[in-house]
Design a protein around this motif. Sequence first.
Motif, PDB file in Angstrom:
ATOM      1  N   LEU A 256     -23.058  56.875  42.485  1.00  0.00           N
ATOM      2  CA  LEU A 256     -22.208  57.133  41.233  1.00  0.00           C
ATOM      3  C   LEU A 256     -21.748  58.818  41.882  1.00  0.00           C
ATOM      4  O   LEU A 256     -20.633  58.897  41.483  1.00  0.00           O
ATOM      5  N   ARG A 257     -22.737  59.422  42.073  1.00  0.00           N
ATOM      6  CA  ARG A 257     -22.445  60.815  42.429  1.00  0.00           C
ATOM      7  C   ARG A 257     -21.569  61.018  43.705  1.00  0.00           C
ATOM      8  O   ARG A 257     -20.531  61.782  43.697  1.00  0.00           O
ATOM      9  N   ALA A 258     -21.592  60.154  44.519  1.00  0.00           N
ATOM     10  CA  ALA A 258     -20.962  59.999  46.006  1.00  0.00           C
ATOM     11  C   ALA A 258     -19.399  59.738  45.250  1.00  0.00           C
ATOM     12  O   ALA A 258     -18.431  60.397  45.729  1.00  0.00           O
ATOM     13  N   LEU A 259     -19.232  58.969  44.248  1.00  0.00           N
ATOM     14  CA  LEU A 259     -17.966  58.670  43.766  1.00  0.00           C
ATOM     15  C   LEU A 259     -17.237  59.937  43.133  1.00  0.00           C
ATOM     16  O   LEU A 259     -16.124  60.310  43.538  1.00  0.00           O
ATOM     17  N   LEU A 260     -18.024  60.506  42.338  1.00  0.00           N
ATOM     18  CA  LEU A 260     -17.601  61.744  41.568  1.00  0.00           C
ATOM     19  C   LEU A 260     -17.222  62.855  42.560  1.00  0.00           C
ATOM     20  O   LEU A 260     -16.367  63.646  42.295  1.00  0.00           O
ATOM     21  N   ASP A 261     -17.659  62.970  43.624  1.00  0.00           N
ATOM     22  CA  ASP A 261     -17.634  63.976  44.602  1.00  0.00           C
ATOM     23  C   ASP A 261     -16.184  63.751  45.046  1.00  0.00           C
ATOM     24  O   ASP A 261     -15.785  64.760  45.789  1.00  0.00           O
ATOM     25  N   GLN A 262     -15.456  62.549  45.079  1.00  0.00           N
ATOM     26  CA  GLN A 262     -14.162  62.550  45.780  1.00  0.00           C
ATOM     27  C   GLN A 262     -13.233  62.981  44.774  1.00  0.00           C
ATOM     28  O   GLN A 262     -12.105  63.179  45.105  1.00  0.00           O
ATOM     29  N   TYR A 263     -13.631  63.277  43.562  1.00  0.00           N
ATOM     30  CA  TYR A 263     -12.768  63.967  42.498  1.00  0.00           C
ATOM     31  C   TYR A 263     -13.388  65.403  41.990  1.00  0.00           C
ATOM     32  O   TYR A 263     -14.207  65.402  41.088  1.00  0.00           O
ATOM     33  N   PRO A 264     -13.021  66.260  42.573  1.00  0.00           N
ATOM     34  CA  PRO A 264     -13.631  67.751  42.366  1.00  0.00           C
ATOM     35  C   PRO A 264     -13.247  67.907  41.035  1.00  0.00           C
ATOM     36  O   PRO A 264     -12.498  67.665  40.268  1.00  0.00           O
ATOM     37  N   ASN A 265     -14.261  68.989  40.540  1.00  0.00           N
ATOM     38  CA  ASN A 265     -14.455  69.455  39.063  1.00  0.00           C
ATOM     39  C   ASN A 265     -14.934  68.512  38.189  1.00  0.00           C
ATOM     40  O   ASN A 265     -14.693  68.715  36.973  1.00  0.00           O
ATOM     41  N   THR A 266     -15.560  67.358  38.723  1.00  0.00           N
ATOM     42  CA  THR A 266     -16.083  66.558  37.603  1.00  0.00           C
ATOM     43  C   THR A 266     -17.350  66.373  37.679  1.00  0.00           C
ATOM     44  O   THR A 266     -18.042  66.886  38.400  1.00  0.00           O
TER      45      THR A 266
END
Length: 541
Positions: A256-266
Amino acid sequence: MKNKLDWWRGAVIYQVYPRSFYDANNDGIGDLPGVTEKMEYIATLGVDAIWLSPFFTSPMKDFGYDVSDYCDVDPIFGTLDDFDALITAAHQHGLKVIIDQVLNHTSDKHPWFEASRQSHDNDKSDWYIWADAKPDGTVPNNWLSVFGGPAWQWDSRRKQYYLHNFLDSQPDLNFHNPDVVNTILDTVEFWLKRGVDGFRLDTSNYFFHDTELRDNPAKEEIVEGSIGVRLDNPYAYQQHLYDKSRPENIAFLQRLRALLDQYPNTTTVGEVGCDFSLKTMAQYTQGNDKLHMCYSFDLLTHDASMTHIRHTMETIEAGLGDGWPCWSIGNHDVERVATRWGAEHSCANKSKVFMVMLLSLRGSICLYQGEELGLPEAELEYDQLVDPYGINFWPEFKGRDGCRTPMPWSNSSAGGFSQSKQTWLPVDERHLPLAVTEQEGDRSSVLHAYRDFLHLRHAHPELIHGDIAFLYDDETTLAFTRSHQDSSLYIALNTSGQTKILIPELNLSPLLLPQALPAGYLKNQQVILPPYSVVVAHVLP
């Protein structure tokens, strides 16, 4: 507003329960356009973000925490266009938007479950947790539902039991199935693409279960009043070793974190409910590769002692490492803090002191709508309840409806929440004198105290980024410092009706507090704390 990757560190997040915030279409139920209409009010509080409780398509057996479509808005709340408009308005006001994600379970009306229950061999057959009955027909093991009774429900189509940690209409997804995990992550990305800034993860330690379905052991000791323990609910009698907080959770949180890391500032904030919640908070947030932050129920109990606050903070600080906590003293699941911690004597100044305490702790902060008004728990009769949890456990436990009643915007019919003659829950008459319009005109109100201290907090990096060190505590008094770079602040709180005097071994210079805050004072190297007051001071070299 901080515009950087770690904006969430020390952020103040305002929780909006959409059903009860503001009703824009006057059908008696709050909605997304209502939130958008009140966005300026939220922004003027001085918070950094809003957290929206579920608004997804749902049969509403658990008021949105039973999702039947992860990628759409339930018509009672509006449309996807309304959600997009809300995002735009929030961002224009400098606010981030965090939305609830209820990933552990779905509604039994979700198409995935309707397919899964049809047979043992369809393409969704193992998307949920199915188990055969014991030879005598009884449930597969001793696991219990949070809402009371066995965590297993018989399904006559499959002639098997399915697992539900909550209502029997909320079957648990099988996270051991890679297809489930992949699809769940796709639904999360759906909202990231729509511009959300993060997610609050409901029941974030429940995602995985023990595949051997081993029985939970009994608790050796049950202490009523400790975290999550109510003796009227058998759930409290077990050590929940096998039905939640499983080690497999870690790998999912990393994906899940790896996915959010693709969307900065999340960002993500996970809800953790278990007997070892502070340890789990640390484990889930350490290493910068899982959740950004977690909150527990440790400050959502009836224990309002400052000794408990200090013990909780020092316990998490000792084991947190590079992890990050998030703290709240109220939300949509617990009795309102003005009542829960007010005991026999609740007053506006006491609400203000608890607010200063919360907003001065190290970590991020969640505020629940209405806390800024000092709202007490609404009083409802049994026939007014809609919460299945409360209905099941009445009268020993009156459920969650009392903290979910509509927000009072004015001292008028339905509190200005709606023009409908009947709202989904009634407005408590005691809330009307505490309405927003009433407090706007009173410079000494709880609302102004919240605004004043939130804006003061923004001006002092010590309260956002600083380390914390506790100096004194007793049942009703707490003193600590927050230090950042070469600057330190001293904070002292008195939550009692008696004057308290502290003698800190520090050289202090008082910080002038805004009018709405109940201030103590310094005298002859003593900190004088009148009833329900605070002192904030600079620590001098």
